[in-house]
Write a protein that holds these residues in place. Structure first.
Motif, PDB file in Angstrom:
ATOM      1  N   SER A   1      -9.405   0.255 -12.602  1.00 55.53           N
ATOM      2  CA  SER A   1      -9.179   0.559 -11.192  1.00 55.53           C
ATOM      3  C   SER A   1     -10.515   0.537 -10.459  1.00 55.53           C
ATOM      4  O   SER A   1     -11.563   0.847 -11.031  1.00 55.53           O
ATOM      5  CB  SER A   1      -8.500   1.921 -11.024  1.00 55.53           C
ATOM      6  OG  SER A   1      -9.302   2.956 -11.566  1.00 55.53           O
TER       7      SER A   1
ATOM      8  N   GLU B   1       0.821  -1.203   0.000  1.00 57.52           N
ATOM      9  CA  GLU B   1       0.000   0.000   0.000  1.00 57.52           C
ATOM     10  C   GLU B   1       0.858   1.256   0.000  1.00 57.52           C
ATOM     11  O   GLU B   1       1.976   1.281   0.549  1.00 57.52           O
ATOM     12  CB  GLU B   1      -0.905   0.027   1.228  1.00 57.52           C
ATOM     13  CG  GLU B   1      -1.915  -1.101   1.272  1.00 57.52           C
ATOM     14  CD  GLU B   1      -2.813  -1.039   2.488  1.00 57.52           C
ATOM     15  OE1 GLU B   1      -3.765  -1.857   2.550  1.00 57.52           O
ATOM     16  OE2 GLU B   1      -2.585  -0.190   3.377  1.00 57.52           O
TER      17      GLU B   1
ATOM     18  N   GLN C   1     -12.513   1.420  -6.530  1.00 56.55           N
ATOM     19  CA  GLN C   1     -12.374   2.245  -5.331  1.00 56.55           C
ATOM     20  C   GLN C   1     -13.668   2.280  -4.539  1.00 56.55           C
ATOM     21  O   GLN C   1     -14.755   2.207  -5.095  1.00 56.55           O
ATOM     22  CB  GLN C   1     -11.970   3.670  -5.704  1.00 56.55           C
ATOM     23  CG  GLN C   1     -12.894   4.352  -6.699  1.00 56.55           C
ATOM     24  CD  GLN C   1     -12.289   5.621  -7.251  1.00 56.55           C
ATOM     25  OE1 GLN C   1     -11.072   5.796  -7.283  1.00 56.55           O
ATOM     26  NE2 GLN C   1     -13.150   6.529  -7.692  1.00 56.55           N
TER      27      GLN C   1
ATOM     28  N   LEU D   1      -3.825   3.904  -1.352  1.00 57.97           N
ATOM     29  CA  LEU D   1      -3.642   3.436  -2.724  1.00 57.97           C
ATOM     30  C   LEU D   1      -3.075   2.030  -2.626  1.00 57.97           C
ATOM     31  O   LEU D   1      -1.903   1.839  -2.315  1.00 57.97           O
ATOM     32  CB  LEU D   1      -2.697   4.355  -3.488  1.00 57.97           C
ATOM     33  CG  LEU D   1      -2.324   3.928  -4.916  1.00 57.97           C
ATOM     34  CD1 LEU D   1      -3.581   3.784  -5.774  1.00 57.97           C
ATOM     35  CD2 LEU D   1      -1.361   4.928  -5.532  1.00 57.97           C
TER      36      LEU D   1
ATOM     37  N   ALA E   1      -7.262   8.235  -7.200  1.00 59.36           N
ATOM     38  CA  ALA E   1      -7.428   8.033  -5.759  1.00 59.36           C
ATOM     39  C   ALA E   1      -7.388   9.352  -5.013  1.00 59.36           C
ATOM     40  O   ALA E   1      -8.197   9.613  -4.110  1.00 59.36           O
ATOM     41  CB  ALA E   1      -6.348   7.093  -5.232  1.00 59.36           C
ATOM     42  N   SER E   2      -6.450  10.218  -5.392  1.00 68.64           N
ATOM     43  CA  SER E   2      -6.331  11.517  -4.743  1.00 68.64           C
ATOM     44  C   SER E   2      -7.549  12.394  -5.027  1.00 68.64           C
ATOM     45  O   SER E   2      -8.092  13.042  -4.124  1.00 68.64           O
ATOM     46  CB  SER E   2      -5.057  12.218  -5.216  1.00 68.64           C
ATOM     47  OG  SER E   2      -4.948  13.508  -4.667  1.00 68.64           O
TER      48      SER E   2
ATOM     49  N   ALA F   1      -3.142   6.765  -9.118  1.00 69.04           N
ATOM     50  CA  ALA F   1      -2.841   7.630  -7.985  1.00 69.04           C
ATOM     51  C   ALA F   1      -3.617   8.941  -8.069  1.00 69.04           C
ATOM     52  O   ALA F   1      -4.128   9.446  -7.056  1.00 69.04           O
ATOM     53  CB  ALA F   1      -1.335   7.900  -7.918  1.00 69.04           C
TER      54      ALA F   1
ATOM     55  N   ALA G   1      -2.593   7.654  -0.688  1.00 72.34           N
ATOM     56  CA  ALA G   1      -3.325   8.070  -1.889  1.00 72.34           C
ATOM     57  C   ALA G   1      -3.048   9.538  -2.175  1.00 72.34           C
ATOM     58  O   ALA G   1      -3.728  10.434  -1.684  1.00 72.34           O
ATOM     59  CB  ALA G   1      -4.818   7.835  -1.704  1.00 72.34           C
ATOM     60  N   LYS G   2      -2.014   9.785  -2.959  1.00 70.41           N
ATOM     61  CA  LYS G   2      -1.654  11.148  -3.350  1.00 70.41           C
ATOM     62  C   LYS G   2      -1.158  11.125  -4.786  1.00 70.41           C
ATOM     63  O   LYS G   2      -0.793  10.063  -5.309  1.00 70.41           O
ATOM     64  CB  LYS G   2      -0.585  11.720  -2.420  1.00 70.41           C
ATOM     65  CG  LYS G   2       0.696  10.897  -2.335  1.00 70.41           C
ATOM     66  CD  LYS G   2       1.742  11.562  -1.455  1.00 70.41           C
ATOM     67  CE  LYS G   2       1.304  11.725  -0.030  1.00 70.41           C
ATOM     68  NZ  LYS G   2       2.353  12.312   0.836  1.00 70.41           N
TER      69      LYS G   2
ATOM     70  N   ARG H   1      -9.595   9.354  -1.414  1.00 69.91           N
ATOM     71  CA  ARG H   1      -9.230   8.105  -0.739  1.00 69.91           C
ATOM     72  C   ARG H   1      -7.987   8.306   0.118  1.00 69.91           C
ATOM     73  O   ARG H   1      -7.209   9.244  -0.086  1.00 69.91           O
ATOM     74  CB  ARG H   1      -8.977   6.992  -1.754  1.00 69.91           C
ATOM     75  CG  ARG H   1     -10.062   6.850  -2.810  1.00 69.91           C
ATOM     76  CD  ARG H   1     -11.405   6.466  -2.245  1.00 69.91           C
ATOM     77  NE  ARG H   1     -12.459   6.609  -3.243  1.00 69.91           N
ATOM     78  CZ  ARG H   1     -13.741   6.411  -3.024  1.00 69.91           C
ATOM     79  NH1 ARG H   1     -14.148   6.059  -1.821  1.00 69.91           N
ATOM     80  NH2 ARG H   1     -14.624   6.559  -3.996  1.00 69.91           N
ATOM     81  N   GLU H   2      -7.774   7.401   1.048  1.00 62.68           N
ATOM     82  CA  GLU H   2      -6.611   7.481   1.924  1.00 62.68           C
ATOM     83  C   GLU H   2      -5.532   6.474   1.549  1.00 62.68           C
ATOM     84  O   GLU H   2      -4.348   6.721   1.781  1.00 62.68           O
ATOM     85  CB  GLU H   2      -7.035   7.245   3.381  1.00 62.68           C
ATOM     86  CG  GLU H   2      -7.993   8.304   3.921  1.00 62.68           C
ATOM     87  CD  GLU H   2      -8.381   8.040   5.353  1.00 62.68           C
ATOM     88  OE1 GLU H   2      -7.773   7.137   5.987  1.00 62.68           O
ATOM     89  OE2 GLU H   2      -9.298   8.714   5.857  1.00 62.68           O
TER      90      GLU H   2
END
Length: 382
Positions: free
Chosen positions: A264, A158, A266, A309, A301-302, A298, A161-162, A306-307
Protein backbone atom coordinates in the motif's frame (compact mmCIF):
# COMPACT_ATOMS: atom_id res chain seq x y z
CA UNK A 1 19.98 23.90 -17.24
CA UNK A 2 18.22 27.11 -18.22
CA UNK A 3 16.84 29.78 -15.92
CA UNK A 4 14.36 32.65 -16.04
CA UNK A 5 13.78 35.14 -13.24
CA UNK A 6 10.50 36.85 -12.33
CA UNK A 7 10.96 38.85 -9.14
CA UNK A 8 12.52 36.48 -6.62
CA UNK A 9 11.31 33.39 -8.52
CA UNK A 10 13.76 31.19 -10.41
CA UNK A 11 12.54 28.63 -12.95
CA UNK A 12 15.01 25.94 -14.04
CA UNK A 13 14.84 22.87 -16.23
CA UNK A 14 16.68 19.84 -14.85
CA UNK A 15 17.90 17.42 -17.53
CA UNK A 16 20.61 15.65 -15.54
CA UNK A 17 19.66 12.53 -13.59
CA UNK A 18 22.46 13.00 -11.09
CA UNK A 19 21.15 16.47 -10.36
CA UNK A 20 17.64 15.09 -9.91
CA UNK A 21 18.97 12.49 -7.49
CA UNK A 22 20.54 15.23 -5.38
CA UNK A 23 17.12 16.89 -4.97
CA UNK A 24 15.81 14.16 -2.65
CA UNK A 25 15.68 16.19 0.56
CA UNK A 26 14.06 19.34 -0.78
CA UNK A 27 11.82 17.35 -3.14
CA UNK A 28 10.49 15.29 -0.23
CA UNK A 29 9.88 18.48 1.79
CA UNK A 30 7.88 19.97 -1.10
CA UNK A 31 6.00 16.70 -1.54
CA UNK A 32 4.89 16.91 2.10
CA UNK A 33 3.75 20.54 1.64
CA UNK A 34 1.56 19.67 -1.38
CA UNK A 35 -1.83 18.37 -0.24
CA UNK A 36 -2.73 16.95 -3.66
CA UNK A 37 0.52 15.00 -4.04
CA UNK A 38 0.14 11.27 -4.55
CA UNK A 39 2.77 8.62 -3.72
CA UNK A 40 3.68 8.49 -7.40
CA UNK A 41 5.22 11.97 -7.19
CA UNK A 42 7.53 11.07 -4.30
CA UNK A 43 11.24 11.32 -5.03
CA UNK A 44 11.76 7.70 -4.00
CA UNK A 45 9.22 6.48 -6.58
CA UNK A 46 10.36 8.73 -9.44
CA UNK A 47 14.10 8.32 -8.89
CA UNK A 48 13.81 4.55 -8.79
CA UNK A 49 11.46 4.52 -11.78
CA UNK A 50 14.01 6.40 -13.88
CA UNK A 51 16.73 3.89 -13.03
CA UNK A 52 14.51 1.07 -14.34
CA UNK A 53 12.72 2.82 -17.21
CA UNK A 54 14.28 6.18 -18.02
CA UNK A 55 16.46 6.97 -21.02
CA UNK A 56 19.49 9.22 -21.09
CA UNK A 57 18.80 12.67 -22.45
CA UNK A 58 15.01 12.49 -21.98
CA UNK A 59 14.67 13.93 -18.45
CA UNK A 60 12.74 17.22 -18.26
CA UNK A 61 12.00 18.27 -14.67
CA UNK A 62 10.82 21.84 -14.12
CA UNK A 63 11.79 23.39 -10.78
CA UNK A 64 10.55 26.64 -9.25
CA UNK A 65 12.40 28.26 -6.37
CA UNK A 66 11.58 31.38 -4.41
CA UNK A 67 14.58 32.85 -2.61
CA UNK A 68 16.29 29.50 -3.07
CA UNK A 69 13.44 27.40 -1.61
CA UNK A 70 11.80 24.79 -3.85
CA UNK A 71 8.10 25.71 -4.16
CA UNK A 72 7.06 23.96 -7.38
CA UNK A 73 8.05 21.03 -9.58
CA UNK A 74 6.79 19.20 -12.65
CA UNK A 75 8.41 15.76 -13.22
CA UNK A 76 8.30 15.22 -16.98
CA UNK A 77 10.24 13.47 -19.73
CA UNK A 78 10.54 13.74 -23.50
CA UNK A 79 9.40 11.01 -25.90
CA UNK A 80 9.58 11.09 -29.70
CA UNK A 81 6.93 8.61 -30.80
CA UNK A 82 4.25 8.76 -32.04
CA UNK A 83 5.20 12.46 -32.06
CA UNK A 84 7.33 14.76 -29.84
CA UNK A 85 5.63 14.84 -26.44
CA UNK A 86 6.37 15.88 -22.88
CA UNK A 87 4.81 13.22 -20.66
CA UNK A 88 4.89 12.39 -16.94
CA UNK A 89 7.77 10.59 -15.31
CA UNK A 90 6.53 7.41 -13.73
CA UNK A 91 5.00 5.93 -16.86
CA UNK A 92 2.21 3.42 -16.97
CA UNK A 93 3.00 1.73 -13.65
CA UNK A 94 2.06 4.96 -11.84
CA UNK A 95 -1.66 5.39 -11.22
CA UNK A 96 -1.70 9.19 -10.90
CA UNK A 97 0.24 12.21 -12.17
CA UNK A 98 0.45 15.64 -10.62
CA UNK A 99 2.74 18.61 -10.31
CA UNK A 100 3.96 19.66 -6.87
CA UNK A 101 3.03 23.07 -5.46
CA UNK A 102 3.84 24.53 -2.07
CA UNK A 103 0.43 25.13 -0.48
CA UNK A 104 1.39 28.59 0.75
CA UNK A 105 2.88 29.75 -2.54
CA UNK A 106 0.82 27.86 -5.08
CA UNK A 107 -0.13 30.96 -7.07
CA UNK A 108 3.47 32.01 -7.61
CA UNK A 109 4.61 28.46 -8.28
CA UNK A 110 1.97 27.53 -10.86
CA UNK A 111 2.53 30.76 -12.78
CA UNK A 112 6.26 30.11 -12.91
CA UNK A 113 5.71 26.49 -13.98
CA UNK A 114 3.44 27.70 -16.75
CA UNK A 115 6.16 29.99 -18.08
CA UNK A 116 8.80 27.30 -17.80
CA UNK A 117 6.63 24.69 -19.49
CA UNK A 118 5.88 27.11 -22.31
CA UNK A 119 9.61 27.23 -23.08
CA UNK A 120 10.24 23.52 -22.51
CA UNK A 121 7.40 22.56 -24.89
CA UNK A 122 8.56 24.82 -27.70
CA UNK A 123 8.21 22.12 -30.37
CA UNK A 124 5.98 19.50 -28.77
CA UNK A 125 2.67 18.76 -27.07
CA UNK A 126 2.38 18.24 -23.31
CA UNK A 127 0.35 15.07 -22.66
CA UNK A 128 -0.46 14.66 -18.95
CA UNK A 129 -2.20 11.37 -18.24
CA UNK A 130 -4.00 10.13 -15.12
CA UNK A 131 -4.62 13.54 -13.55
CA UNK A 132 -7.08 13.48 -10.66
CA UNK A 133 -9.95 16.03 -10.84
CA UNK A 134 -8.61 17.85 -7.74
CA UNK A 135 -4.94 17.70 -8.76
CA UNK A 136 -2.65 20.72 -8.72
CA UNK A 137 -2.09 20.12 -12.44
CA UNK A 138 -5.65 21.37 -12.95
CA UNK A 139 -4.46 24.83 -11.87
CA UNK A 140 -1.77 24.71 -14.54
CA UNK A 141 -4.34 23.70 -17.13
CA UNK A 142 -6.60 26.57 -16.09
CA UNK A 143 -3.85 29.17 -16.58
CA UNK A 144 -2.47 27.77 -19.80
CA UNK A 145 -2.49 30.52 -22.51
CA UNK A 146 -2.15 28.27 -25.56
CA UNK A 147 -4.10 25.38 -27.04
CA UNK A 148 -5.48 22.89 -24.55
CA UNK A 149 -7.83 19.93 -24.36
CA UNK A 150 -9.28 17.87 -21.53
CA UNK A 151 -10.01 14.18 -22.17
CA UNK A 152 -11.15 11.35 -19.93
CA UNK A 153 -8.68 8.74 -18.72
CA UNK A 154 -8.88 5.80 -16.30
CA UNK A 155 -11.80 5.19 -13.98
CA UNK A 156 -10.95 5.00 -10.28
CA UNK A 157 -13.02 4.22 -7.21
CA UNK A 158 -12.72 5.80 -3.78
CA UNK A 159 -13.95 5.25 -0.24
CA UNK A 160 -13.68 7.39 2.88
CA UNK A 161 -10.52 6.56 4.84
CA UNK A 162 -11.99 4.89 7.92
CA UNK A 163 -11.59 1.47 9.58
CA UNK A 164 -13.38 -1.40 7.90
CA UNK A 165 -16.14 -1.49 10.52
CA UNK A 166 -17.04 2.03 9.43
CA UNK A 167 -17.03 1.03 5.77
CA UNK A 168 -19.25 -1.97 6.44
CA UNK A 169 -21.63 0.24 8.45
CA UNK A 170 -22.24 2.27 5.28
CA UNK A 171 -23.73 -0.80 3.63
CA UNK A 172 -27.31 -1.84 4.07
CA UNK A 173 -29.17 -5.13 4.01
CA UNK A 174 -27.65 -8.40 2.89
CA UNK A 175 -24.52 -6.83 1.42
CA UNK A 176 -23.22 -5.72 4.80
CA UNK A 177 -24.13 -9.08 6.32
CA UNK A 178 -22.19 -10.97 3.67
CA UNK A 179 -19.08 -8.85 4.17
CA UNK A 180 -19.24 -9.33 7.96
CA UNK A 181 -19.47 -13.08 7.37
CA UNK A 182 -16.37 -12.93 5.15
CA UNK A 183 -14.44 -11.13 7.87
CA UNK A 184 -15.49 -13.72 10.43
CA UNK A 185 -14.21 -16.42 8.08
CA UNK A 186 -10.74 -14.79 7.96
CA UNK A 187 -10.71 -14.50 11.77
CA UNK A 188 -11.86 -18.09 12.26
CA UNK A 189 -9.02 -19.40 10.10
CA UNK A 190 -6.52 -17.47 12.17
CA UNK A 191 -4.94 -15.44 9.35
CA UNK A 192 -2.41 -13.05 10.91
CA UNK A 193 -1.27 -9.77 9.34
CA UNK A 194 2.25 -8.40 9.91
CA UNK A 195 3.76 -5.14 8.64
CA UNK A 196 7.27 -5.61 7.30
CA UNK A 197 10.07 -3.37 8.64
CA UNK A 198 12.29 -1.46 6.23
CA UNK A 199 15.14 -3.98 6.28
CA UNK A 200 12.72 -6.77 5.36
CA UNK A 201 11.30 -5.04 2.27
CA UNK A 202 13.51 -6.68 -0.42
CA UNK A 203 12.59 -10.21 0.65
CA UNK A 204 8.93 -9.25 1.13
CA UNK A 205 8.70 -7.75 -2.37
CA UNK A 206 10.09 -11.00 -3.74
CA UNK A 207 7.43 -12.95 -1.88
CA UNK A 208 4.68 -10.59 -3.03
CA UNK A 209 5.65 -10.88 -6.69
CA UNK A 210 5.93 -14.66 -6.45
CA UNK A 211 2.41 -14.86 -5.02
CA UNK A 212 1.17 -12.33 -7.57
CA UNK A 213 2.42 -14.50 -10.42
CA UNK A 214 0.89 -17.57 -8.79
CA UNK A 215 -2.55 -15.99 -8.38
CA UNK A 216 -2.67 -14.90 -12.04
CA UNK A 217 -1.15 -18.04 -13.54
CA UNK A 218 -3.08 -19.02 -16.67
CA UNK A 219 -5.30 -15.94 -16.25
CA UNK A 220 -3.31 -13.28 -18.11
CA UNK A 221 -0.93 -11.63 -15.65
CA UNK A 222 0.37 -8.20 -16.60
CA UNK A 223 3.73 -9.18 -18.13
CA UNK A 224 5.45 -6.09 -16.73
CA UNK A 225 4.90 -7.38 -13.21
CA UNK A 226 7.11 -10.38 -14.01
CA UNK A 227 10.09 -8.40 -15.29
CA UNK A 228 13.26 -7.81 -13.29
CA UNK A 229 13.15 -4.05 -13.89
CA UNK A 230 9.76 -3.85 -12.17
CA UNK A 231 10.93 -5.91 -9.21
CA UNK A 232 14.11 -3.82 -8.91
CA UNK A 233 12.05 -0.63 -9.01
CA UNK A 234 9.75 -1.80 -6.22
CA UNK A 235 12.62 -2.91 -4.00
CA UNK A 236 14.43 0.42 -4.37
CA UNK A 237 11.44 2.72 -4.08
CA UNK A 238 9.45 0.88 -1.44
CA UNK A 239 12.48 0.43 0.81
CA UNK A 240 12.81 4.21 0.97
CA UNK A 241 9.08 4.81 1.21
CA UNK A 242 8.59 2.39 4.10
CA UNK A 243 11.33 4.29 5.88
CA UNK A 244 9.56 7.63 5.52
CA UNK A 245 6.04 6.31 6.13
CA UNK A 246 4.64 6.60 2.59
CA UNK A 247 4.44 2.85 1.94
CA UNK A 248 3.64 -0.32 3.86
CA UNK A 249 4.21 -3.95 2.97
CA UNK A 250 1.97 -6.39 4.83
CA UNK A 251 2.29 -10.16 4.88
CA UNK A 252 -0.58 -12.45 5.82
CA UNK A 253 0.35 -15.74 7.46
CA UNK A 254 -1.62 -18.90 8.02
CA UNK A 255 0.00 -21.62 10.07
CA UNK A 256 3.33 -19.79 9.85
CA UNK A 257 3.27 -19.67 6.04
CA UNK A 258 2.94 -16.44 4.02
CA UNK A 259 -0.23 -16.89 2.00
CA UNK A 260 -0.73 -13.29 0.84
CA UNK A 261 1.19 -10.02 0.67
CA UNK A 262 0.08 -6.47 -0.06
CA UNK A 263 1.82 -3.20 -0.94
CA UNK A 264 0.00 0.00 0.00
CA UNK A 265 1.09 3.56 -0.74
CA UNK A 266 0.07 6.82 0.91
CA UNK A 267 0.78 10.54 0.91
CA UNK A 268 -1.11 13.80 1.25
CA UNK A 269 -4.80 13.03 1.65
CA UNK A 270 -4.74 9.68 -0.15
CA UNK A 271 -3.92 6.06 0.59
CA UNK A 272 -4.49 2.91 -1.43
CA UNK A 273 -3.41 -0.64 -2.13
CA UNK A 274 -1.04 -0.77 -5.12
CA UNK A 275 -0.26 -4.47 -5.69
CA UNK A 276 -0.89 -7.76 -3.95
CA UNK A 277 -0.27 -11.45 -4.31
CA UNK A 278 -2.24 -14.33 -2.83
CA UNK A 279 -1.97 -18.09 -2.82
CA UNK A 280 -4.90 -19.56 -4.84
CA UNK A 281 -5.45 -21.98 -1.96
CA UNK A 282 -7.03 -19.13 0.01
CA UNK A 283 -9.95 -18.99 -2.37
CA UNK A 284 -10.33 -22.75 -2.10
CA UNK A 285 -10.71 -22.18 1.65
CA UNK A 286 -13.44 -19.61 1.01
CA UNK A 287 -11.29 -16.61 2.01
CA UNK A 288 -12.34 -13.36 0.34
CA UNK A 289 -8.86 -11.99 -0.33
CA UNK A 290 -9.95 -8.49 -1.36
CA UNK A 291 -11.89 -8.02 1.88
CA UNK A 292 -8.97 -9.29 3.95
CA UNK A 293 -6.57 -6.87 2.24
CA UNK A 294 -8.94 -3.92 2.38
CA UNK A 295 -9.30 -4.28 6.14
CA UNK A 296 -5.56 -3.71 6.59
CA UNK A 297 -5.27 -0.87 4.08
CA UNK A 298 -8.32 0.88 5.51
CA UNK A 299 -6.87 0.69 9.01
CA UNK A 300 -3.53 2.05 7.82
CA UNK A 301 -5.26 4.94 6.03
CA UNK A 302 -7.32 5.77 9.10
CA UNK A 303 -4.37 5.52 11.48
CA UNK A 304 -2.32 7.98 9.41
CA UNK A 305 -5.12 10.54 9.09
CA UNK A 306 -5.77 10.21 5.36
CA UNK A 307 -9.09 11.34 3.93
CA UNK A 308 -9.39 9.17 0.82
CA UNK A 309 -9.01 5.41 0.52
CA UNK A 310 -8.41 4.93 -3.18
CA UNK A 311 -9.03 1.62 -4.90
CA UNK A 312 -6.82 3.04 -7.66
CA UNK A 313 -7.38 2.48 -11.36
CA UNK A 314 -9.93 0.04 -12.67
CA UNK A 315 -13.65 -0.53 -12.24
CA UNK A 316 -13.51 -4.22 -11.37
CA UNK A 317 -16.78 -5.65 -10.13
CA UNK A 318 -15.50 -6.66 -6.70
CA UNK A 319 -14.85 -2.99 -5.87
CA UNK A 320 -18.55 -2.20 -6.26
CA UNK A 321 -19.34 -4.33 -3.20
CA UNK A 322 -18.22 -1.40 -1.05
CA UNK A 323 -20.38 1.22 -2.80
CA UNK A 324 -17.43 3.45 -3.69
CA UNK A 325 -17.53 6.84 -5.38
CA UNK A 326 -16.43 6.74 -9.02
CA UNK A 327 -13.74 9.27 -9.92
CA UNK A 328 -12.51 9.58 -13.49
CA UNK A 329 -8.92 10.62 -14.09
CA UNK A 330 -8.33 13.18 -16.80
CA UNK A 331 -5.87 13.54 -19.64
CA UNK A 332 -4.70 17.12 -20.11
CA UNK A 333 -3.21 18.15 -23.46
CA UNK A 334 -1.33 21.45 -23.70
CA UNK A 335 0.50 23.19 -26.55
CA UNK A 336 2.02 26.62 -27.08
CA UNK A 337 0.07 29.27 -29.02
CA UNK A 338 0.46 28.44 -32.69
CA UNK A 339 0.79 24.70 -32.13
CA UNK A 340 -2.93 23.99 -32.12
CA UNK A 341 -2.64 21.66 -35.18
CA UNK A 342 -0.18 19.48 -33.27
CA UNK A 343 -2.52 19.25 -30.31
CA UNK A 344 -5.45 18.29 -32.55
CA UNK A 345 -3.27 15.62 -34.17
CA UNK A 346 -2.54 14.21 -30.72
CA UNK A 347 -6.26 14.22 -29.93
CA UNK A 348 -6.94 12.17 -33.05
CA UNK A 349 -4.19 9.68 -32.17
CA UNK A 350 -5.69 9.18 -28.73
CA UNK A 351 -9.16 8.70 -30.24
CA UNK A 352 -7.89 6.03 -32.65
CA UNK A 353 -6.23 4.13 -29.82
CA UNK A 354 -9.35 4.31 -27.68
CA UNK A 355 -11.47 2.94 -30.52
CA UNK A 356 -9.02 0.06 -30.91
CA UNK A 357 -9.32 -0.71 -27.20
CA UNK A 358 -13.12 -0.66 -27.37
CA UNK A 359 -13.00 -3.05 -30.34
CA UNK A 360 -10.87 -5.51 -28.39
CA UNK A 361 -13.19 -5.27 -25.38
CA UNK A 362 -16.21 -5.94 -27.59
CA UNK A 363 -14.60 -8.98 -29.21
CA UNK A 364 -13.29 -10.41 -25.94
CA UNK A 365 -15.88 -9.51 -23.30
CA UNK A 366 -14.54 -12.06 -20.82
CA UNK A 367 -11.03 -10.58 -20.82
CA UNK A 368 -9.82 -8.96 -17.59
CA UNK A 369 -9.90 -5.17 -17.93
CA UNK A 370 -8.52 -4.96 -21.46
CA UNK A 371 -8.45 -1.18 -21.39
CA UNK A 372 -6.01 -1.19 -18.49
CA UNK A 373 -3.91 -4.01 -19.95
CA UNK A 374 -3.51 -2.24 -23.29
CA UNK A 375 -2.93 1.28 -22.00
CA UNK A 376 -0.63 0.67 -19.05
CA UNK A 377 2.31 -0.91 -20.86
CA UNK A 378 5.41 1.19 -20.14
CA UNK A 379 6.73 3.64 -22.72
CA UNK A 380 10.14 2.12 -23.48
CA UNK A 381 12.56 3.03 -26.24
CA UNK A 382 10.81 6.20 -27.30
Amino acid sequence: MTADRAGSLTVTLCRDFGEFGALAGEWDALHRRCATATPFQSHAWLHSWWISYGQEGRLRVLLVRRSGRLIGAAPLMLVHRPMPLLVPMGGAISDFFDILLDEEEAGYAVGALQRGLDRAARHCVVDLREVRPDASAQLLFGRWPGARSRLTDSTCMELPAKPLDGLVARLTGSRGQRLRAKLRRVEALGVEARKIPQDGVPAAIGTLLRLHELQWRDRGVNPEHLRARFSDHLVRSVSRMVGDGTAAVTEFRLGGEVVAANLSLQSGQLAGGYLYGADPGLRERKVDVSTMLLREVAQQASDTGREVLSLLRGAEQYKNHWQPVTVVNQRLLLARPGLDPLLRLRESQVAVRERAVETVKARFPAARDWHERLTTLPVIGR
